[in-house]
Design an enzyme around this catalytic site. Structure first.
Site, mmCIF file in Angstrom:
data_model
loop_
_atom_site.group_PDB
_atom_site.id
_atom_site.type_symbol
_atom_site.label_atom_id
_atom_site.label_comp_id
_atom_site.label_asym_id
_atom_site.label_seq_id
_atom_site.Cartn_x
_atom_site.Cartn_y
_atom_site.Cartn_z
ATOM 1 N N ILE A 1 0.816 4.263 0.817
ATOM 2 C CA ILE A 1 0.250 5.287 -0.061
ATOM 3 C C ILE A 1 0.853 6.650 0.248
ATOM 4 O O ILE A 1 0.450 7.645 -0.319
ATOM 5 C CB ILE A 1 -1.284 5.336 0.156
ATOM 6 C CG1 ILE A 1 -1.588 5.558 1.649
ATOM 7 C CG2 ILE A 1 -1.930 4.064 -0.343
ATOM 8 C CD1 ILE A 1 -3.027 5.886 1.946
ATOM 9 N N ASP A 2 1.835 6.670 1.180
ATOM 10 C CA ASP A 2 2.296 7.958 1.714
ATOM 11 C C ASP A 2 3.366 8.651 0.871
ATOM 12 O O ASP A 2 3.718 9.803 1.143
ATOM 13 C CB ASP A 2 2.806 7.778 3.160
ATOM 14 C CG ASP A 2 3.866 6.690 3.293
ATOM 15 O OD1 ASP A 2 4.701 6.541 2.385
ATOM 16 O OD2 ASP A 2 3.854 5.977 4.317
ATOM 17 N N HIS B 1 -1.017 0.030 -3.832
ATOM 18 C CA HIS B 1 -2.289 0.596 -3.379
ATOM 19 C C HIS B 1 -2.426 2.078 -3.731
ATOM 20 O O HIS B 1 -3.222 2.790 -3.129
ATOM 21 C CB HIS B 1 -2.457 0.362 -1.868
ATOM 22 C CG HIS B 1 -2.532 -1.091 -1.518
ATOM 23 N ND1 HIS B 1 -2.344 -1.589 -0.251
ATOM 24 C CD2 HIS B 1 -2.790 -2.178 -2.294
ATOM 25 C CE1 HIS B 1 -2.474 -2.913 -0.259
ATOM 26 N NE2 HIS B 1 -2.737 -3.287 -1.490
ATOM 27 N N SER C 1 5.202 -5.215 7.292
ATOM 28 C CA SER C 1 3.865 -5.586 6.802
ATOM 29 C C SER C 1 3.360 -6.786 7.581
ATOM 30 O O SER C 1 4.111 -7.729 7.847
ATOM 31 C CB SER C 1 3.906 -5.935 5.313
ATOM 32 O OG SER C 1 2.632 -6.403 4.905
HETATM 33 P P1 NAD Z 1 -0.330 -3.458 8.770
HETATM 34 O O1 NAD Z 1 -0.738 -2.292 9.601
HETATM 35 O O2 NAD Z 1 -1.313 -4.547 8.568
HETATM 36 O O3 NAD Z 1 1.000 -4.111 9.362
HETATM 37 C C1 NAD Z 1 2.095 -3.312 9.784
HETATM 38 C C2 NAD Z 1 3.048 -4.239 10.516
HETATM 39 O O4 NAD Z 1 4.193 -3.475 10.835
HETATM 40 C C3 NAD Z 1 2.484 -4.786 11.821
HETATM 41 O O5 NAD Z 1 2.665 -6.198 11.840
HETATM 42 C C4 NAD Z 1 3.319 -4.087 12.918
HETATM 43 O O6 NAD Z 1 3.606 -4.931 13.999
HETATM 44 C C5 NAD Z 1 4.588 -3.759 12.170
HETATM 45 N N1 NAD Z 1 5.264 -2.547 12.639
HETATM 46 C C6 NAD Z 1 4.735 -1.311 12.837
HETATM 47 N N2 NAD Z 1 5.684 -0.425 13.166
HETATM 48 C C7 NAD Z 1 6.864 -1.127 13.216
HETATM 49 C C8 NAD Z 1 8.200 -0.776 13.525
HETATM 50 N N3 NAD Z 1 8.557 0.479 13.829
HETATM 51 N N4 NAD Z 1 9.152 -1.758 13.490
HETATM 52 C C9 NAD Z 1 8.816 -3.040 13.180
HETATM 53 N N5 NAD Z 1 7.552 -3.440 12.882
HETATM 54 C C10 NAD Z 1 6.583 -2.476 12.887
HETATM 55 O O7 NAD Z 1 0.193 -2.863 7.396
HETATM 56 P P2 NAD Z 1 0.180 -3.459 5.927
HETATM 57 O O8 NAD Z 1 0.600 -4.881 5.947
HETATM 58 O O9 NAD Z 1 0.923 -2.480 5.107
HETATM 59 O O10 NAD Z 1 -1.367 -3.411 5.517
HETATM 60 C C11 NAD Z 1 -2.126 -2.262 5.814
HETATM 61 C C12 NAD Z 1 -2.873 -1.648 4.644
HETATM 62 O O11 NAD Z 1 -3.220 -0.282 4.973
HETATM 63 C C13 NAD Z 1 -2.041 -1.541 3.412
HETATM 64 O O12 NAD Z 1 -2.876 -1.916 2.386
HETATM 65 C C14 NAD Z 1 -1.643 -0.070 3.254
HETATM 66 O O13 NAD Z 1 -1.919 0.363 1.937
HETATM 67 C C15 NAD Z 1 -2.598 0.697 4.138
HETATM 68 N N6 NAD Z 1 -1.917 1.681 5.037
HETATM 69 C C16 NAD Z 1 -0.891 2.467 4.544
HETATM 70 C C17 NAD Z 1 -0.235 3.366 5.383
HETATM 71 C C18 NAD Z 1 0.884 4.218 4.807
HETATM 72 O O14 NAD Z 1 0.891 4.507 3.616
HETATM 73 N N7 NAD Z 1 1.863 4.624 5.615
HETATM 74 C C19 NAD Z 1 -0.585 3.457 6.726
HETATM 75 C C20 NAD Z 1 -1.632 2.645 7.201
HETATM 76 C C21 NAD Z 1 -2.296 1.766 6.336
#
Ligand code: NAD
Length: 248
Positions: A101-102, A119, A193
């Protein structure tokens, strides 16, 4: 699967769909969903039903938004985002589907129409009645000036950050387009993800079952790994530029 093979698949692909989650933005300083101490871990969750039915819920939601917005606003894209810009400039990226969402994919240089935000976006607030949108800067300024749960200036409806809350339906138009792009791509690159949030997590499966190659880049295992053609473990900012043939 070795990295050279994955690089060769990317070089040979014509229609790549990118699929990203919170992991691609951790190197920009935005915590992913499960990080201890992050905004998501610290705050009480206000779901969509509560937002619709409770003034107290709306006030709490906006309080959290105002708290989180400065860090979100200050975040800058990283090498992972830039790798998708490269694929786009090579004419290979048909669309980038993101759960994030960023707004960092757009900030990094992908055109708006090349990004499908499943999202929603935290960069705007939308009226739940008439759909009118204002920037998050404007909405947060109004909250800080005393409107604890701001209303739409056009129709008086509830203004809500334009993200999809728990319990809120996804845009069916966005989801349909994401599914159809997944059906017609020849390679889906799923990056950062955990692939556990539905219906978003089914998109990589749709691509695979329709004949595309599926490559997953994530530091942890996911439930979709078993059907992937390649799973690349490592930090996204290191491995993704290499996969697309870009120096990190
Ligand atoms: P998640 O947090 O469930 O999974 C993120 C995955 O990325 C994890 O498995 C983690 O091990 C991996 N990861 C993190 N940093 C990494 C890196 N530098 N290199 C390799 N792997 C890395 O995220 P999701 O599957 O997107 O689900 C979370 C929900 O929360 C989504 O619906 C999303 O909309 C929301 N969300 C969005 C943000 C954003 O917009 N940046 C941030 C947090 C949550």
């Amino acid at each position: 699967m070795d990295l050279q093979t994955v690089q060769a698949w990317v070089t040979g692909a014509q229609r790549i769909v990118g699929f990203t989650g919170a992991g691609i933005s951790t190197e920009s300083g935005i915590p992913d969903f499960r990080s201890p101490g992050g905004v998501w871990a610290r705050n009480r969750m206000v779901d969509f039903e509560e937002f619709l039915t409770s003034e107290e819920g709306r006030v709490e939601y906006w309080r959290q938004k105002v708290e989180a917005w400065p860090a979100m606003r200050a975040a800058r894209p990283n090498a992972g985002h830039a790798a998708f810009v490269r694929l786009h400039s090579l004419g290979k990226l048909s669309v980038l589907i993101t759960q994030n969402i960023d707004g960092l994919h757009q900030t990094s240089g992908l055109p708006r129409q090349a990004v499908l935000e499943l999202h929603g976006t935290t960069t705007e607030a939308a009226c739940l009645s008439c759909g009118d949108r204002i920037t998050s800067d404007e909405a947060c300024e109004r909250v800080e000036a005393g409107e604890r749960a701001p209303r739409c200036l056009k129709c008086g409806g509830f203004l809500k950050p334009a993200t999809i809350s728990f319990g809120q339906p996804l845009s069916s138009a966005v989801l349909r387009r994401a599914q159809s792009e997944a059906e017609s791509c020849d390679l889906l690159l799923a990056v950062g993800s955990s692939l556990v949030v539905e219906p978003a997590a089914s998109i990589p499966r749709v691509a695979k079952y329709n004949g595309a190659r599926l490559v997953i880049v994530n530091r942890e295992p996911t439930p979709v790994d078993e059907i992937a053609d390649a799973v690349v473990r490592g930090e996204i900012g290191d491995v993704l530029p290499a996969i697309v043939g870009q120096e990190s």
